[in-house]
Design a protein around this motif. Sequence first.
Motif, PDB file in Angstrom:
ATOM      1  N   VAL A 166     -26.066 -39.122-115.194  1.00  0.00           N
ATOM      2  CA  VAL A 166     -25.049 -40.178-115.231  1.00  0.00           C
ATOM      3  C   VAL A 166     -25.148 -40.976-116.520  1.00  0.00           C
ATOM      4  O   VAL A 166     -24.143 -41.206-117.222  1.00  0.00           O
ATOM      5  CB  VAL A 166     -25.203 -41.103-114.003  1.00  0.00           C
ATOM      6  N   TYR A 170     -21.907 -39.990-118.866  1.00  0.00           N
ATOM      7  CA  TYR A 170     -20.767 -40.876-118.646  1.00  0.00           C
ATOM      8  C   TYR A 170     -20.190 -41.329-120.003  1.00  0.00           C
ATOM      9  O   TYR A 170     -20.936 -41.715-120.910  1.00  0.00           O
ATOM     10  CB  TYR A 170     -21.186 -42.102-117.848  1.00  0.00           C
ATOM     11  N   PRO A 442     -16.957 -45.350-113.371  1.00  0.00           N
ATOM     12  CA  PRO A 442     -15.654 -44.706-113.169  1.00  0.00           C
ATOM     13  C   PRO A 442     -14.633 -45.608-112.469  1.00  0.00           C
ATOM     14  O   PRO A 442     -13.426 -45.538-112.753  1.00  0.00           O
ATOM     15  CB  PRO A 442     -15.990 -43.486-112.312  1.00  0.00           C
ATOM     16  N   PHE A 446     -14.916 -47.180-117.191  1.00  0.00           N
ATOM     17  CA  PHE A 446     -15.946 -47.105-118.240  1.00  0.00           C
ATOM     18  C   PHE A 446     -15.756 -48.179-119.318  1.00  0.00           C
ATOM     19  O   PHE A 446     -16.167 -47.994-120.469  1.00  0.00           O
ATOM     20  CB  PHE A 446     -15.961 -45.706-118.886  1.00  0.00           C
TER      21      PHE A 446
END
Length: 447
Positions: A166, A170, A442, A446
């Motif tokens: 993550v 991300y 999310p 972001f």
Amino acid sequence: MTTHTELEVQIDQWRAYVRRHRAISTADVDEMEDHLRERVADLVATGLDDQEAFLVAVRRMGSLDAVSREFASEHSDRLWKQLVLVPDQADDARRSWRELAVVLALALGAGATVRIGLGILDEDVMTRTVGLLVLPFLGAYLAWKRQLTARVLGVLAVPYAVLALVLALYPFGSAGTTLVLAAVHAPVALWALVGVAYVGGRWRSDAHRMDFARFTGELAVYLTLLALGGAVLVGLTAGVVDLAGMDIEPAIENWILPFAVPGALVVAAWLVEAKQDVVENIAPVLTRVFTPLTLVMLLVLLAVLTTAGGLVDADRGLLILMDAILVLVLGLLLYSVSARDPLARPGLFDGLLLALLGAALAVDAVALTAMLTRIAEFGFSANKVAALGLNVLLLVHLVGAAVLLLAFLRGRRPFDALSRWQTRFLPVYAVWAAVVVVVFPPVFGFE
């Protein structure tokens, strides 16, 4: 074995004394506690009650003669003092050079990993992944110390891998809100994994979770001492080098700090494990000094908040400071609970703790009101929701602790109930931190 409050209090007290004995590792304490519980269960099955079974089981723990003697000498009012007075044995206090070598190797490894990361990763990636680089070395030391099984290591590897993916993959915005939130909350979630390693996978045990909470507080004490000593040493060295006409600042920024800071975390953990009895003597003093000071600070903060005007105009930095103070209050409460004799009667300091909780609840109520007012005025954002969630958790934790402490002061609940509440609520913070890291980015684009 059926759980009975009085028996659990006695076993927790026995365990605390045993783990302070420097010649006995935590893994050995875990094994001996299992043996003790098995013997108590066998004796209860023969018709003895909990108290009788505990007395006989402790008397039969022959390998703990020296420690049991120490425990009995400090608890002269306990009946089983007469049952464990056996010939004293020599205390083997020789330092384990093998463990020291492992600690130094892991400390250097943590420093080297951070130094390499600074060289190949950009600032944003380094900010959110520094915990991933450092905490595995601390976890490796605890895993080696506790001799963790492959099953426990596998359990630890899965959430670590998820967090790593993550944080690495991300598409965070540069210096965005969700990036900062992830960087702040990821170490909290990772610290929960360190806790699983520390307790040897026995996270469901209240006593083991309290051991980890105590370890965290002691680690903070040693890290502070190491930081102060290191700052003095680096400052003196920089002064001497400066007199020679040389600039040591680049070396401090590029080499000394990247190695010293993560390495100090591993070394501090080793010091906690090796010198538990020293910090046990310091901890009660620290809690008694800082509890009244924190109470005064909370009362001053509450007065400032109530006279500052509209809550919607409350400064964001002030709200963050309030949360930090509330976390400090919970830390003091947890450390006070861990250092207190659960069988002792209510005293003046217990009343002081209740006053501290009351002031903290008032501050938290003001903070929640300010946050809800700001949300109603300006709408939701990642920062506001994260802060609101934390304050709700703090409110629930503080209310539960205050209710149980008040019941203890009134003689309606044992002190052990407060201890269990403290340790059982700790995983909630780790879950919330994981939600902020994994779900918030999310959901809030972001940003």
